[in-house]
Design a protein around this motif. Structure first.
Motif, short mmCIF file in Angstrom:
data_model
loop_
_atom_site.label_atom_id
_atom_site.label_comp_id
_atom_site.label_asym_id
_atom_site.label_seq_id
_atom_site.Cartn_x
_atom_site.Cartn_y
_atom_site.Cartn_z
N ARG A 322 10.71 18.37 1.31
CA ARG A 322 9.60 19.28 1.04
C ARG A 322 8.40 18.93 1.90
O ARG A 322 8.15 17.78 2.20
CB ARG A 322 9.19 19.22 -0.43
CG ARG A 322 10.18 19.90 -1.36
CD ARG A 322 9.67 19.83 -2.80
NE ARG A 322 10.65 20.34 -3.72
CZ ARG A 322 10.47 20.36 -5.04
NH1 ARG A 322 9.34 19.90 -5.56
NH2 ARG A 322 11.41 20.83 -5.82
N ALA A 323 7.65 19.98 2.26
CA ALA A 323 6.50 19.76 3.15
C ALA A 323 5.52 18.78 2.53
O ALA A 323 5.13 18.92 1.37
CB ALA A 323 5.80 21.10 3.41
N GLY A 324 5.15 17.77 3.32
CA GLY A 324 4.13 16.82 2.88
C GLY A 324 4.62 15.75 1.94
O GLY A 324 3.83 14.96 1.45
N HIS A 325 5.94 15.72 1.66
CA HIS A 325 6.43 14.76 0.67
C HIS A 325 6.15 13.31 1.07
O HIS A 325 5.78 12.49 0.24
CB HIS A 325 7.94 14.96 0.48
CG HIS A 325 8.55 14.03 -0.51
ND1 HIS A 325 9.00 12.77 -0.19
CD2 HIS A 325 8.77 14.18 -1.85
CE1 HIS A 325 9.49 12.18 -1.26
NE2 HIS A 325 9.37 13.01 -2.28
N GLY A 326 6.32 12.99 2.36
CA GLY A 326 6.20 11.60 2.76
C GLY A 326 4.81 11.15 3.11
O GLY A 326 4.57 9.95 3.27
N LEU A 327 3.85 12.08 3.25
CA LEU A 327 2.52 11.70 3.73
C LEU A 327 1.80 10.78 2.76
O LEU A 327 1.29 9.73 3.14
CB LEU A 327 1.68 12.95 3.98
CG LEU A 327 0.25 12.72 4.46
CD1 LEU A 327 0.27 11.98 5.79
CD2 LEU A 327 -0.51 14.03 4.57
N GLY A 328 1.76 11.17 1.47
CA GLY A 328 1.03 10.37 0.50
C GLY A 328 1.61 8.98 0.34
O GLY A 328 0.89 7.99 0.28
N LEU A 329 2.96 8.89 0.27
CA LEU A 329 3.59 7.58 0.10
C LEU A 329 3.45 6.73 1.34
O LEU A 329 3.31 5.50 1.25
CB LEU A 329 5.07 7.77 -0.26
CG LEU A 329 5.35 8.43 -1.62
CD1 LEU A 329 6.84 8.44 -1.90
CD2 LEU A 329 4.60 7.74 -2.74
N ALA A 330 3.49 7.34 2.53
CA ALA A 330 3.28 6.57 3.76
C ALA A 330 1.88 5.98 3.80
O ALA A 330 1.68 4.82 4.17
CB ALA A 330 3.51 7.46 4.99
N ASN A 331 0.91 6.78 3.38
CA ASN A 331 -0.47 6.28 3.32
C ASN A 331 -0.60 5.17 2.28
O ASN A 331 -1.32 4.18 2.49
CB ASN A 331 -1.43 7.42 2.96
CG ASN A 331 -1.62 8.37 4.12
OD1 ASN A 331 -1.34 8.03 5.27
ND2 ASN A 331 -2.09 9.57 3.84
N LEU A 332 0.09 5.34 1.16
CA LEU A 332 0.05 4.31 0.11
C LEU A 332 0.60 2.99 0.65
O LEU A 332 -0.01 1.92 0.45
CB LEU A 332 0.88 4.76 -1.09
CG LEU A 332 1.10 3.69 -2.17
CD1 LEU A 332 -0.20 3.39 -2.88
CD2 LEU A 332 2.18 4.12 -3.14
N ARG A 333 1.73 3.05 1.34
CA ARG A 333 2.32 1.81 1.88
C ARG A 333 1.38 1.15 2.87
O ARG A 333 1.26 -0.08 2.92
CB ARG A 333 3.67 2.13 2.52
CG ARG A 333 4.77 2.48 1.52
CD ARG A 333 6.12 2.58 2.20
NE ARG A 333 7.19 2.79 1.24
CZ ARG A 333 7.66 3.98 0.90
NH1 ARG A 333 7.15 5.07 1.45
NH2 ARG A 333 8.64 4.09 0.02
N ARG A 334 0.73 1.95 3.71
CA ARG A 334 -0.19 1.37 4.69
C ARG A 334 -1.38 0.73 3.99
O ARG A 334 -1.82 -0.35 4.37
CB ARG A 334 -0.66 2.45 5.67
CG ARG A 334 -1.64 1.95 6.71
CD ARG A 334 -1.05 0.82 7.51
NE ARG A 334 -2.04 0.19 8.39
CZ ARG A 334 -2.14 -1.10 8.58
NH1 ARG A 334 -1.34 -1.95 7.97
NH2 ARG A 334 -3.06 -1.58 9.39
#
Length: 370
Positions: A322-334
């Motif tokens: 789904r669009a944008g699914h990985g953005l929030g979690l990638a930011n969280l990991r960083r």
């Protein structure tokens, strides 16, 4: 305290403080050496006036010649390690300087008719030459040692300065990166929240007003975090609860939320807005075909802080794409790497009961880069 009580005043004091540390050391060091020489001269000449005069002459010569030797060493051997070749050159220069002192003292004695009782010509030349050659060679060795020590200190200071500048540059880069990560998260949530409020205004103005208040509380928390990037857990959980109330207002009966916080974890410090991406991911990608159950648990697990956010749903490829699914979690990991380097664990798993659970374990205090 008046300046007159902290530093002596007068022309002599002003001239003394204008001298370099090297010049002051020269004056004091050769002065002490000359005092010892004065005692020897008194015993040699058996005349205090002659001893004082000859000591004054040799003192001036020693100060001047050693200063000249220092200039030669700085120019010719500025970056040279003290080795056999340098020691030989040093001894030769000390011998030349000693010869000049002996010649000068002989001329002074002859000019005033001063003689040394019971001394022959060789004693008047050989003994003083050896005496001053040894003294100037020792001074030269000390000069090289002090200069090498100063160079080591300067190199150490330069390394510390470079390291400090590098750390400052890293801190600035870290601050810019975290602010960029926040900007990637918050506008996305703000867009969804404002859309939800706009949908509620025509038919449910009271609900829209409640959503607007919750949005105000949440944004106040986020904006305050720009200045104070680390906040108590209870503030973070309160802001998260405001966010989830906005989502409940958007989805109505299709979303049920439960937030639990262990009171012992309330005062623990946590990075601002760290939990919002997990809750947003659970809401946006959980299963809302019937009722989306979302639970937040915050508690202490030994010395570590543990956060569990669960929702009904599955971790299947359709959800991941789904669009944008990985953005929030990638930011969280960083952000976890930035605030808890090597001191965190993050998992996103699916249980057998149709639940997706995001688990976050944080050890120690958050690094307060802003």
């Amino acid at each position: 305290m008046p300046a007159s009580l902290t530093r002596p005043s007068g022309p002599f004091s002003g001239a003394w403080h204008r001298l370099t540390p090297f010049a002051r050391a020269q004056i004091v060091g050769w002065g002490l050496f000359t005092l010892v020489d004065l005692v020897n001269r008194q015993l040699t000449y058996q005349d205090l006036t002659v001893a004082l005069a000859m000591s004054a002459v040799t003192y001036l010569l020693l100060v001047g010649l050693s200063a000249g030797l220092g200039l030669v060493y700085d120019r010719i051997f500025s970056g040279t390690v003290l080795g056999a070749r340098v020691v030989v050159a040093m001894a030769a220069l000390a011998a030349v300087a000693s010869t000049l002192i002996v010649l000068a003292t002989v001329l002074v004695r002859q000019g005033f008719g001063w003689s040394i009782p019971d001394w022959g010509a060789m004693e008047e030349i050989a003994l003083p030459f050896t005496h001053y050659a040894v003294a100037l060679t020792g001074w030269s060795l000390l000069f090289f040692w002090i200069r090498a020590d100063r160079q080591r200190q300067a190199a150490h200071a330069a390394a510390l300065s470079a390291e400090t500048q590098m750390l400052a540059a890293k801190a600035e880069a870290l601050t810019a990166e975290i602010q960029q990560l926040r900007l990637q998260i918050n506008p996305h949530f703000l867009f969804n929240a404002l859309n939800g409020i706009a949908e509620e205004v025509p038919e449910h103005p009271t609900a829209a007003l409640a959503m607007l208040r919750d949005l105000t509380d949440y944004l106040r928390h986020v904006l305050a975090g720009i200045r104070v990037p680390v906040v108590p857990v209870e503030e973070e959980v309160a802001a998260l609860a405001a966010y989830l109330r906005i989502q409940q207002a958007r989805f109505g009966a299709r979303l049920r939320v439960r937030v639990e916080m262990d009171p012992t974890a309330a005062g623990r410090q946590i990075a601002n807005s760290l939990l919002q991406p997990l809750a947003e991911n659970a809401v946006e990608h959980g299963d809302r075909s019937q009722v989306l159950e979302l639970a937040v648990s915050v508690r202490m697990e030994g010395p570590a802080l543990r956060i569990d956010i669960s929702n009904t749903g599955r971790l299947d490829p359709a959800h991941r794409l789904r669009a944008g699914h990985g953005l929030g979690l990638a930011n969280l990991r960083r952000r976890l790497d930035v605030h808890y380097p090597g001191r965190h664990a993050f998992t996103l798993d699916e249980t057998g009961g149709g639940q997706v659970v995001a688990t976050l374990v944080l050890e120690g205090e958050a690094c307060s880069a802003s």
